[in-house]
Motif scaffolding. Structure first.
Motif, PDB file in Angstrom:
ATOM      1  N   ALA A 170       0.845  -1.190   0.000  1.00  0.00           N
ATOM      2  CA  ALA A 170       0.000   0.000   0.000  1.00  0.00           C
ATOM      3  C   ALA A 170       0.881   1.240   0.000  1.00  0.00           C
ATOM      4  CB  ALA A 170      -0.927   0.015   1.206  1.00  0.00           C
TER       5      ALA A 170
ATOM      6  N   HIS B  74       0.324   2.885  -9.945  1.00  0.00           N
ATOM      7  CA  HIS B  74      -0.748   2.069 -10.529  1.00  0.00           C
ATOM      8  C   HIS B  74      -0.301   1.451 -11.850  1.00  0.00           C
ATOM      9  CE1 HIS B  74      -4.442   0.661 -12.244  1.00  0.00           C
ATOM     10  NE2 HIS B  74      -4.394   1.578 -13.174  1.00  0.00           N
TER      11      HIS B  74
ATOM     12  N   ASP C 112      -1.307  -3.793  -8.300  1.00  0.00           N
ATOM     13  CA  ASP C 112      -1.842  -4.459  -7.111  1.00  0.00           C
ATOM     14  C   ASP C 112      -1.522  -3.708  -5.812  1.00  0.00           C
ATOM     15  OD1 ASP C 112       0.737  -5.238  -7.959  1.00  0.00           O
ATOM     16  OD2 ASP C 112       0.768  -6.850  -6.497  1.00  0.00           O
TER      17      ASP C 112
ATOM     18  N   ARG D 291      -2.193  -0.943  -3.190  1.00  0.00           N
ATOM     19  CA  ARG D 291      -3.335  -0.115  -2.801  1.00  0.00           C
ATOM     20  C   ARG D 291      -2.879   1.330  -2.661  1.00  0.00           C
ATOM     21  NH1 ARG D 291      -6.780  -3.867   1.312  1.00  0.00           N
ATOM     22  NH2 ARG D 291      -6.596  -5.763   0.079  1.00  0.00           N
TER      23      ARG D 291
ATOM     24  N   GLY E  49      -8.342   4.006  -5.814  1.00  0.00           N
ATOM     25  CA  GLY E  49      -7.715   4.310  -4.536  1.00  0.00           C
ATOM     26  C   GLY E  49      -8.639   5.177  -3.690  1.00  0.00           C
TER      27      GLY E  49
ATOM     28  N   GLN F 240      -7.625  -0.488   3.742  1.00  0.00           N
ATOM     29  CA  GLN F 240      -8.336  -1.759   3.604  1.00  0.00           C
ATOM     30  C   GLN F 240      -9.323  -1.759   2.446  1.00  0.00           C
ATOM     31  OE1 GLN F 240      -9.898  -2.226   7.590  1.00  0.00           O
ATOM     32  NE2 GLN F 240      -8.058  -3.303   8.272  1.00  0.00           N
TER      33      GLN F 240
ATOM     34  N   ALA G 139      -9.131   0.317  -0.369  1.00  0.00           N
ATOM     35  CA  ALA G 139      -8.558   0.630  -1.679  1.00  0.00           C
ATOM     36  C   ALA G 139      -8.450  -0.685  -2.442  1.00  0.00           C
ATOM     37  CB  ALA G 139      -7.192   1.275  -1.509  1.00  0.00           C
ATOM     38  N   VAL G 140      -8.749  -0.625  -3.710  1.00  0.00           N
ATOM     39  CA  VAL G 140      -8.751  -1.847  -4.528  1.00  0.00           C
ATOM     40  C   VAL G 140      -7.348  -2.121  -5.035  1.00  0.00           C
ATOM     41  CG1 VAL G 140      -9.668  -2.907  -6.604  1.00  0.00           C
ATOM     42  CG2 VAL G 140     -11.112  -1.489  -5.179  1.00  0.00           C
TER      43      VAL G 140
END
Length: 124
Positions: free
Chosen positions: A57, A78, A83, A85, A104, A121, A123-124
């Motif tokens: 992250a 990104h 992957d 976050r 995000g 937690q 954020a994709v």
């Protein structure tokens, strides 16, 4: 090819140019159980990301010295590591979550631990 990173076995990269704000964010996230890596600006963070494979992250401020701001850093992260976050923060600017790359999250300053942990937690 980028290795898949898991939040359970990975670190949060905290990028903040203000030493006191970075210290507070780091302590807050360490107290919540996260492993932390620190960077003073986006250029340092970019270097760290190329050196480490355990970053899961990114928690970055927007306004920093150097060649890129936090939003530009998030976009580049990104593109290179989709992957990871993404969580962006600022006390001067406001963004919607839709303006943060890769689904995000944006957390305005001043923030609480709950806000940051929730953003990381979700954020994709």
């Amino acid at each position: 090819m980028t290795a898949k990173r898991s939040m359970k076995a990975s670190a949060v990269l905290v990028v903040e140019d203000d030493d006191l704000v970075r210290l507070c964010a780091v302590e807050m996230l360490e107290d919540a159980g996260f492993t932390i890596v620190e960077a003073r600006h986006a250029d340092e963070a970019w270097f760290i990301l190329h050196e480490r494979s355990d970053i899961g992250a990114l928690f970055t401020d927007v306004d920093m010295p150097g060649t890129m701001c936090g939003v530009t850093l998030a976009g580049r992260v990104h593109d290179a590591w989709p992957d990871i976050r993404l969580v962006v923060t600022s006390g001067r600017q406001r963004f919607t979550n839709g303006e943060i790359p890769n689904h995000g999250r944006f957390v305005p300053k001043p923030y609480s631990l709950d806000q940051v942990v929730d953003a990381i937690q979700h954020a994709v």
